[in-house]
Design a protein around this motif. Structure first.
Motif, short mmCIF file in Angstrom:
data_model
loop_
_atom_site.label_atom_id
_atom_site.label_comp_id
_atom_site.label_asym_id
_atom_site.label_seq_id
_atom_site.Cartn_x
_atom_site.Cartn_y
_atom_site.Cartn_z
N LYS A 91 0.83 -1.22 0.00
CA LYS A 91 0.00 0.00 0.00
C LYS A 91 0.86 1.26 0.00
O LYS A 91 0.43 2.32 -0.44
CB LYS A 91 -0.92 0.02 1.23
N LEU A 92 2.08 1.15 0.53
CA LEU A 92 2.97 2.32 0.63
C LEU A 92 3.62 2.64 -0.72
O LEU A 92 4.32 3.65 -0.85
CB LEU A 92 4.03 2.10 1.71
N LYS A 351 4.01 2.13 11.34
CA LYS A 351 3.47 3.48 11.54
C LYS A 351 2.97 4.05 10.20
O LYS A 351 1.87 4.59 10.12
CB LYS A 351 4.58 4.37 12.12
N LYS A 352 3.78 3.90 9.18
CA LYS A 352 3.41 4.39 7.84
C LYS A 352 2.14 3.69 7.33
O LYS A 352 1.27 4.32 6.74
CB LYS A 352 4.55 4.16 6.85
N ILE A 353 2.06 2.38 7.58
CA ILE A 353 0.87 1.62 7.14
C ILE A 353 -0.37 2.11 7.89
O ILE A 353 -1.43 2.31 7.30
CB ILE A 353 1.08 0.10 7.33
N ARG A 359 -6.02 7.24 6.50
CA ARG A 359 -6.39 8.20 5.45
C ARG A 359 -7.30 7.57 4.41
O ARG A 359 -8.09 8.24 3.76
CB ARG A 359 -5.14 8.74 4.73
N ALA A 360 -7.13 6.24 4.22
CA ALA A 360 -7.84 5.56 3.11
C ALA A 360 -9.34 5.48 3.37
O ALA A 360 -9.78 5.42 4.50
CB ALA A 360 -7.27 4.16 2.95
#
Length: 360
Positions: A91-92, A351-353, A359-360
């Motif tokens: 996803k990133l 954390k990024k995920i 947000r998604a």
């Protein structure tokens, strides 16, 4: 190199070799060993087990493999860095992150003597009801999956870990789980070429070392036989994808095979169809599989030239990858695990995920 044992991957019963396992590996010149969670306690124990296996080699070291995909398919838990599923990492949208994940995986596996990872998963999760693949896949379409396949293969191979793309020609659109049953795919071969085969084409271009055949029937390829036993499916891989590396069967003890055929017969069919290696999670079944191959050699069900073709390909792969085996020095292992920078890398990744998902 003429021992048919080279065509066989065997599983082991526990944390150390039994006398029977030692005898089987040494006498039959077995080609490889596959590890599951029952074979793992700690990096030191794993390295000692690998040293004891490689002591039995005749000429080249054995392939030592496991399924170390990240997410829920990981056999070694404690002390090994644990990553989120590939569906989440993808996803990133960063092939570099996937390369870095593969680098950490490779360093830790090789530290213990594991020289082949049965990854990456090239399947496309294009059926929401498919739980056997699900988050093991990089995505729901071939563009997404293809984007990350070469990053993962390059991450492994830059660090001298062999890789295996799976499950050809694509297990992501099935409803049944081949561990228990024989899935049937009704999609047209043209659609499969345009979708499911694309990540495998990318894997071949990235010079993947092995490709694993799926235990699924694709009606438009072969309505009678699962791809793992079908000469037609193997021909697509060799002739259309121009793949020259090793072909490995999925675990031959899965229900998709055992519910329909005896062990010896299935082994003979897989090798005759075009596979180079057959894999078993238990030694008793590996022994039966090898007996089936010996019978096929004796009654010429498989021609001598076909056996030689498989053995030559295995020998060339081992020659290219494995220099003389150096036993792992166990006291060195401690500093290769629980590294702060790896733990920090995973924390940042999670954390990024989490930020992306919120947000998604």
């Amino acid at each position: 190199m003429n021992q048919l044992g080279q065509l066989v991957f065997t599983g082991l019963s526990g944390l150390t070799l039994t006398d029977e396992e030692k005898k089987f590996i040494e006498k039959e010149d077995i080609g490889g060993v596959i590890f599951f969670s029952k074979n793992y306690e700690s990096p030191a124990q794993l390295a000692e087990l690998v040293n004891s296996i490689q002591n039995l080699r005749k000429e080249y070291p054995l392939f030592i493999c496991t399924d170390h995909e990240g997410g829920r398919v990981v056999r070694f838990k404690t002390q090994f860095t644990q990553f989120p599923p590939m569906l989440e990492i993808a996803k990133l949208d960063s092939p570099k992150l996937v390369f870095d994940v593969a680098t950490i995986m490779a360093e830790e596996l090789l530290a213990c003597g594991v020289n082949l990872n049965l990854a990456p998963v090239c399947d496309i999760w294009n059926n929401d009801q498919n739980k056997v693949i699900w988050d093991r896949a990089f995505g729901k379409d071939h563009e997404t999956v293809s984007k990350f396949i070469s990053s993962m293969i390059r991450g492994f191979e830059t660090n001298h870990l062999m890789s295996c793309a799976k499950h050809f020609p694509g297990h992501g659109n099935t409803l049944k789980d081949s561990h228990y049953d024989l899935p049937i795919v009704k999609k047209s071969l043209e659609d499969i070429r345009n979708e499911e085969l694309q990540p495998f084409i990318k894997a071949v271009k990235a010079r993947v070392d092995m490709i694993m055949m799926a235990h699924i029937i694709v009606e438009d390829i072969d309505p009678e036989l699962p791809c793992s036993l079908s000469p037609k499916a193997h021909a697509i891989l060799r002739n259309e994808l121009k793949y020259k590396g090793l072909i490995l069967s999925d675990d031959m003890q899965m229900g998709a095979i055992t519910a329909h055929r005896g062990t010896g017969e299935a082994a003979m069919m897989a090798i005759r169809a075009g596979s180079d290696l057959v894999e078993y999670r238990d030694m008793a079944e590996a022994q039966l599989g090898l007996e089936g191959l010996k019978k096929a050699q004796k009654d010429k069900t498989i021609k001598a030239a076909e056996f030689q073709d498989r053995l030559t390909r295995i020998e060339e792969a081992k020659k290219a990858y494995f220099t003389e085996y150096k036993p792992i020095y166990i006291p060195d292992l401690e500093k290769k695990f629980n590294r702060k920078q790896n733990q920090q890398f995973v924390e940042d990744l999670k954390k990024k995920i989490a930020e992306f998902n919120s947000r998604a």
